[in-house]
Write an enzyme that holds these catalytic residues in place. Sequence first.
Site, PDB file in Angstrom:
ATOM      1  N   HIS A 468      30.157  -7.276  35.167  1.00 42.31           N
ATOM      2  CA  HIS A 468      29.956  -7.969  34.529  1.00 42.31           C
ATOM      3  C   HIS A 468      30.647  -9.257  34.533  1.00 42.31           C
ATOM      4  CE1 HIS A 468      28.290 -10.814  30.840  1.00 42.31           C
ATOM      5  NE2 HIS A 468      27.763 -11.046  31.817  1.00 42.31           N
ATOM      6  N   GLU A 480      34.413  -8.762  33.524  1.00 49.99           N
ATOM      7  CA  GLU A 480      34.082  -8.100  32.543  1.00 49.99           C
ATOM      8  C   GLU A 480      34.287  -6.973  32.812  1.00 49.99           C
ATOM      9  OE1 GLU A 480      33.257 -10.497  28.250  1.00 49.99           O
ATOM     10  OE2 GLU A 480      31.853  -9.614  29.759  1.00 49.99           O
ATOM     11  N   ASN A 518      30.875 -12.769  25.435  1.00 49.89           N
ATOM     12  CA  ASN A 518      29.786 -12.745  24.081  1.00 49.89           C
ATOM     13  C   ASN A 518      29.794 -12.832  22.554  1.00 49.89           C
ATOM     14  OD1 ASN A 518      27.902 -13.816  26.759  1.00 49.89           O
ATOM     15  ND2 ASN A 518      26.892 -12.549  27.059  1.00 49.89           N
TER      16      ASN A 518
END
Length: 613
Positions: A468, A480, A518
């Site tokens: 990510h 990530e 997130n």
Amino acid sequence: MDRQSAVPPSPSSPDSSSSPGIPLTTVAVVGLGTMGTGIAEVLVRAGREVVGIDISADATGRAAGALAAATARSVERGRLTEDERRAALGRFRTSTELADAAGAGLVIEVVPEDYALKHDVITALDGIVAPTTILATGTNALSVTRLAADSARPERVLGLHFFNPAPAMKLVEVVSSVLTAPAAVAAVTELARELGKEPVPVGDRPGFVADGLLFGYLNQAAAMYESRYASREDIDAAMRLGCGLPMGPLALLDLIGVDTARTVLEAMYAASHDRLHAPAPILGQLAAAGLTGRKAGRGFYTYASPGSAVAVDDAETPGGTSAARSAGRPVRAVGVVGTGTMASGIAEVFARAGFPVVLAGRSSDKAEAAKARVAKSLARSVEKGRVTPRERDAALDRIAPAGSLDAFAEVDLAVEAVAEDLRVKQELFAALDKVCRPGAVLATTTSSLPVIACARATSRPESVVGMHFFNPAPAMKLVEVVRTVLTADDAHATVREICAAVRKHPVDCGDRAGFIVNALLFPYLNNAVKMVQEHYASPDDIDTAMKLGGGYPMGPFELLDVVGLDVSLAIERVLHREFRDPGLAPAPLLEHLVAAGCLGRKTGRGFREYARA
């Protein structure tokens, strides 16, 4: 350019022009710890006479010494003259007797966060100070209303919440209860402005604005660490590099004090009954063991000595996991699928690092357009002196546009950056499985979808991993790295090694909604929306509080409008569906704005309105 708020602001305190001129030329500060001493410094440097009061003679001596040292540093740096320093020191006197607050127009108590202690100070002052004297509590967790109600003159009791270190931090939350007189609020608001601070009016509830949002986020980070979902180092690095925060949440908890954080959260939970505010058990365990953070020399991290800011290696310091010690698979060529901003940014990252890149789109024209986007990005980098023309040309030469996945036959790593739609990604991974050679690693850049669902669409789930990137990929250092329960050690190691090769910082996390960033960021944003929804504070005041009080590069409503309210809502729905926690349910106000087509900057209206280009 911002024009106006799209959400009605909460009522604010009266304008300072309505102040009846309550004299605040002399201020008493009760409690001369770090915060009290810092507040005293701010006041004397702004020309106020200050009486510093503490029951400990040692504390008063330390405060006087700290003020002398701070002003001396200011002289060395050219911020004060020697005459100004002497004048400032002459305006500060200390006492061990509360009775010496008698002549003050304002008393600010910053004694330890204990209700009984603060109650005793406030009620004792009733018999000492003049009827017009304003009594301000520095609490950020206890009820200002309750303290006021027990006072002989509740209308003059309010909250005045400075942030640490007080001389540097610009935010001051001015806290009114239902009993507070508007004149008292106006007087301290005007004083805060004269001190060079930014006063934000708030109502009386635990944590107020800044800490009310900050401590919920810190609590979730502690719970994430406690569950062993990610290491303390990776959690902190993810939030620093992924969100631009000055400190990671676990390091910040150590700075604040684990015991202090637990006290604030207990008060927040008592008021909200929101499970997200219920202190993570590890906070209680650390506090009970005396591992309260920097002040104790150990908390989430271990420090060189009590009070030191220098973290030292301990038993949890990463020494390399078994996966990290595994040798990764060789990567000589990379394929990137997608033609949007993220895909072109990732292609640029690999090409600049020296890797041949196949950039595939649904057509040759789309792939060529994506390469042209890379060219524009590299041209801007040349203009800014970040790359040379020769490096630009070499990077572009390494990118081969392709209108078919067949061009991926020889790549060693395939990275998809297509639409955030699980069906689309599953179809793509099934196609990649057919065209990519055996042993090639297949990576998804999803930020919210299950990586395992992409892996199961292939015959090689052990070779599928999450990678990510953050937008813009060429600038953002964080990646990530998401391994599923089926990801092989060498596939995981391959992605970590490739991150190092392209100068990115990898953090490891498991395959669950939100990953690290997130999962911590969007509940915080959702809670900010709830504050506006409940008319507790306006978007402008909340943004100001988080930038000035929390060191955030953007306020939550600025960030929501940039990300897109529809994107934010989709992520919050995924988090709610994954964790089934009522506190994660998207705020109705956010849902209403999305339904109305107010999606943020891209539509010209979100939480604010924006001028059309």
